[in-house]
Design a protein around this motif. Structure first.
Motif, mmCIF file in Angstrom:
data_model
loop_
_atom_site.group_PDB
_atom_site.id
_atom_site.type_symbol
_atom_site.label_atom_id
_atom_site.label_comp_id
_atom_site.label_asym_id
_atom_site.label_seq_id
_atom_site.Cartn_x
_atom_site.Cartn_y
_atom_site.Cartn_z
ATOM 1 N N ALA A 142 0.887 -1.163 0.000
ATOM 2 C CA ALA A 142 0.000 0.000 0.000
ATOM 3 C C ALA A 142 0.925 1.213 0.000
ATOM 4 N N GLU A 143 0.362 2.367 -0.204
ATOM 5 C CA GLU A 143 1.200 3.553 -0.283
ATOM 6 C C GLU A 143 2.094 3.679 0.952
ATOM 7 N N HIS A 144 3.382 3.746 0.701
ATOM 8 C CA HIS A 144 4.399 3.915 1.747
ATOM 9 C C HIS A 144 4.528 2.722 2.690
ATOM 10 N N ARG A 145 4.040 1.556 2.268
ATOM 11 C CA ARG A 145 4.115 0.345 3.095
ATOM 12 C C ARG A 145 4.718 -0.782 2.255
ATOM 13 N N PHE A 146 5.920 -1.180 2.615
ATOM 14 C CA PHE A 146 6.695 -2.104 1.803
ATOM 15 C C PHE A 146 7.110 -3.338 2.595
ATOM 16 N N VAL A 147 7.234 -4.461 1.885
ATOM 17 C CA VAL A 147 7.833 -5.679 2.405
ATOM 18 C C VAL A 147 8.978 -6.011 1.463
ATOM 19 N N PHE A 148 10.116 -6.410 2.046
ATOM 20 C CA PHE A 148 11.226 -6.786 1.177
ATOM 21 C C PHE A 148 11.883 -8.064 1.652
ATOM 22 N N ILE A 149 12.439 -8.800 0.684
ATOM 23 C CA ILE A 149 13.294 -9.934 0.991
ATOM 24 C C ILE A 149 14.712 -9.542 0.611
ATOM 25 N N VAL A 150 15.659 -10.036 1.378
ATOM 26 C CA VAL A 150 17.066 -9.778 1.096
ATOM 27 C C VAL A 150 17.866 -11.007 1.485
ATOM 28 N N GLU A 151 18.802 -11.382 0.633
ATOM 29 C CA GLU A 151 19.623 -12.547 0.950
ATOM 30 C C GLU A 151 20.577 -12.217 2.091
ATOM 31 N N ASP A 152 20.446 -12.986 3.166
ATOM 32 C CA ASP A 152 21.297 -12.850 4.348
ATOM 33 C C ASP A 152 21.175 -14.164 5.120
ATOM 34 N N ALA A 153 21.978 -15.137 4.729
ATOM 35 C CA ALA A 153 21.867 -16.487 5.281
ATOM 36 C C ALA A 153 22.053 -16.533 6.791
ATOM 37 N N ASN A 154 22.843 -15.631 7.335
ATOM 38 C CA ASN A 154 23.085 -15.637 8.777
ATOM 39 C C ASN A 154 21.861 -15.240 9.588
ATOM 40 N N ARG A 155 20.939 -14.489 8.996
ATOM 41 C CA ARG A 155 19.753 -14.031 9.726
ATOM 42 C C ARG A 155 18.463 -14.659 9.217
ATOM 43 N N ALA A 156 18.539 -15.516 8.216
ATOM 44 C CA ALA A 156 17.346 -16.092 7.592
ATOM 45 C C ALA A 156 16.547 -16.944 8.565
ATOM 46 N N GLY A 157 15.232 -16.873 8.444
ATOM 47 C CA GLY A 157 14.343 -17.761 9.166
ATOM 48 C C GLY A 157 13.742 -17.222 10.439
ATOM 49 N N GLY A 158 14.113 -16.045 10.866
ATOM 50 C CA GLY A 158 13.629 -15.553 12.149
ATOM 51 C C GLY A 158 12.611 -14.447 12.093
#
Length: 117
Positions: A43-59
């Motif tokens: 929605a306007e000004h509301r974002f979700v992002f994925i980023v590769e970072d194996a050390n922090r993945a899954g939490g």
């Protein structure tokens, strides 16, 4: 004062999980900041992002409230993704939980219907 929200989800394998998020969120990312990050504007000004970072993945765990939870769940199912879990908070709200390959939770929530469901 304006406010933008960027909710991040670290993943272990960006290329492997990106198609799942495209199906879950209903389309291609809004933009790609770099080779291992994708951003969807929900929605306007509301974002979700994925980023590769194996050390922090899954939490991570994010809940996105929608007006019609049942319609959202049906729409996601039409793209081949079924929920991992449904939760009802009596008299308060419901949520449907989806988990990516790393175990990150993306939940969609909504109000209790007038019939209590």
């Amino acid at each position: 004062m304006g406010l933008d929200l960027f909710a991040g989800i670290p993943v272990s394998d960006y290329e492997a999980v990106k198609p799942w998020y495209e199906r879950l969120l209903g389309g291609e990312p809004s933009f790609l900041p770099h080779a291992t990050e994708a951003v969807w504007e929900l929605a306007e000004h509301r974002f979700v992002f994925i980023v590769e970072d194996a050390n922090r993945a899954g939490g991570s765990s994010h809940t996105i409230f929608v007006d019609d939870l049942d319609a959202r769940v049906a729409d996601i199912a039409s793209r081949g993704i079924e929920p991992d879990e449904h939760v009802t908070y009596p008299g308060k709200a419901r949520k449907t939980i989806y988990r990516d390959a790393d175990g990150n939770e993306v939940c969609f929530g909504g109000p209790i219907d007038s019939d209590g469901s």
